[in-house]
Design an enzyme around this catalytic site. Sequence first.
Site, PDB file in Angstrom:
ATOM      1  N   HIS A 162       3.910  83.576  71.658  1.00  0.00           N
ATOM      2  CA  HIS A 162       2.621  84.274  71.670  1.00  0.00           C
ATOM      3  C   HIS A 162       2.036  84.325  73.083  1.00  0.00           C
ATOM      4  O   HIS A 162       0.820  84.383  73.248  1.00  0.00           O
ATOM      5  CB  HIS A 162       1.611  83.628  70.712  1.00  0.00           C
ATOM      6  CG  HIS A 162       2.176  83.309  69.368  1.00  0.00           C
ATOM      7  ND1 HIS A 162       2.133  84.190  68.313  1.00  0.00           N
ATOM      8  CD2 HIS A 162       2.848  82.219  68.907  1.00  0.00           C
ATOM      9  CE1 HIS A 162       2.727  83.654  67.260  1.00  0.00           C
ATOM     10  NE2 HIS A 162       3.176  82.451  67.593  1.00  0.00           N
ATOM     11  N   SER A 283       1.044 100.946  97.727  1.00  0.00           N
ATOM     12  CA  SER A 283      -0.017 101.844  97.297  1.00  0.00           C
ATOM     13  C   SER A 283      -0.440 102.691  98.480  1.00  0.00           C
ATOM     14  O   SER A 283      -0.481 102.208  99.615  1.00  0.00           O
ATOM     15  CB  SER A 283      -1.199 101.020  96.792  1.00  0.00           C
ATOM     16  OG  SER A 283      -2.380 101.801  96.840  1.00  0.00           O
ATOM     17  N   LYS A 289      -0.734  96.015  98.351  1.00  0.00           N
ATOM     18  CA  LYS A 289       0.015  96.132  97.100  1.00  0.00           C
ATOM     19  C   LYS A 289       1.524  96.143  97.279  1.00  0.00           C
ATOM     20  O   LYS A 289       2.058  96.734  98.197  1.00  0.00           O
ATOM     21  CB  LYS A 289      -0.385  97.426  96.384  1.00  0.00           C
ATOM     22  CG  LYS A 289      -1.828  97.454  95.954  1.00  0.00           C
ATOM     23  CD  LYS A 289      -2.044  96.721  94.674  1.00  0.00           C
ATOM     24  CE  LYS A 289      -1.759  97.675  93.523  1.00  0.00           C
ATOM     25  NZ  LYS A 289      -1.864  97.002  92.246  1.00  0.00           N
ATOM     26  N   GLU A 296       8.728  98.933  85.941  1.00  0.00           N
ATOM     27  CA  GLU A 296       7.859  99.762  85.090  1.00  0.00           C
ATOM     28  C   GLU A 296       8.573 101.013  84.627  1.00  0.00           C
ATOM     29  O   GLU A 296       8.463 101.428  83.467  1.00  0.00           O
ATOM     30  CB  GLU A 296       6.581 100.132  85.860  1.00  0.00           C
ATOM     31  CG  GLU A 296       5.661  98.937  86.042  1.00  0.00           C
ATOM     32  CD  GLU A 296       4.543  99.201  87.038  1.00  0.00           C
ATOM     33  OE1 GLU A 296       3.420  98.772  86.777  1.00  0.00           O
ATOM     34  OE2 GLU A 296       4.797  99.826  88.085  1.00  0.00           O
TER      35      GLU A 296
END
Length: 469
Positions: A162, A283, A289, A296
């Site tokens: 979890h 970025s 970043k 992804e």
Amino acid sequence: MSGSEGRKMWGGRFERPPDASFYQFERSWQFDRRLLPQELALDRAWARALTAAGILSADECQEILRALDSIESHAKSDPHWLDTSEAEDVHHFAEMALIEKLGPLGAKLHTGRSRNEMVATEFRMYVKEAARETGRAVASLMRAVSSQAQSNLGIPMPGTTHLQHAQPLLLSHWLLAHGEAFARDAARLASAARAADVCPLGSGALAGCAFPVDRAALAGDLGFSRITKNSLDAVSDRDFALEMLFALATLAMHLSRLAEDMILFASPEFGFLELADEYSTGSSLMPQKKNPDAWELIRGKSGRIYASLVWLLTAVKGLPSGYQRDLQEDKEALFSAHDQALEASRVAAGALAATRFRPSRLLEAAQDPALVATEVADYLVAQGVPFRQAHEIVGKVLRAAEQEGKSIRQMPLERLKEFSPAFGSELSTVLTLESALARRSTAGGTAPGAVRAALADFNTRLAQLEENP
Ligand code: ARG
């Protein structure tokens, strides 16, 4: 030229050519040109089979084979030829090229055969190769898992259920958990290759071939191990493609789950790893970043790969017996899923291999005393307390520790004895991360010895895969 050339394969009974927009709609050349190598191999095998059956002379066969060779080299050297062809499909393309080279002799090759069996055969050949190629990419990914598991042996991490701290794990154990999923993918891909390895050629349009072609010889010539058993089934069956799509969809799901772990672990809150520059992006606005775009995109690809499975299942579900043109929808579904899963596997292998795990951060996170709560209960069990009672006692100790602003390891013995007389020593002496790991020594567990054995076993299976690509 639009529909007029398209009519050459079947135009005899028609008075008028197809509507230009309908012709563009029904053509498959734009995508089935990918099957040209399979088409030319099939044409060669068919020329030999017709020769053995006495329909072509040995000289005619040689001429056809030479012409097919020259079509092959022309296609390789001149992509423009393929790009500008108005062929209806890959079968039409090859036939037009053959007739252009050989005249009436070229027009003899289609004797006794149908595009229905040709497309089923060529698609099976493609799926066999695609499954092997994807299997090789999965083996590289497994190699990356194995190398990381080897070089990070002994490093602990918090294991979660979890997404909450549960029990400690070895990082290599987590890596090999993903490795086992990929090992199943490799097996599924091999099974999809076996399912495709059955030759429909000689089935005709639906009822079989009226010329005495040797189906077993044709199959052998094309590298198939078996022949299909029923001509009607052979031209309409796409189960092999569905099996491949299921294997690809499951692989995509596993890639996505690995990606999710990697993305979480790269976040500053976890900080378990450093993404490789080669597989990250920055970025345009925020200079600090470093984004996990590789992972992804890998996670994001799963949608369209699943879509291909649903696409083909839906295309075939309502079809009456025999070939129906709906079946032409099979190829783009599979090509797309294959391309995407293959690229995703390759990028995942590279990105995983280039990842740097952070042992000190992993160790720090694994020191969370909550991760050894099960150990306290097991400790009481060893003193004779029934487990359910031990669970209750430890829950109370944990709550008290929390209220007192302490970790469970910091509770003095006298205080512990208030919860149960079974406590006999300071927990700090029994509650170590090392012992929590070491005690889980069953086969498949996270104890260092068990993980070393699992890695050795994984490597043996991986070496077998790499030897039989
Ligand atoms: N382009 C067709 C396909 O991909 C080839 C088979 C055509 N057969 C037919 N009866 N129209 O399925």
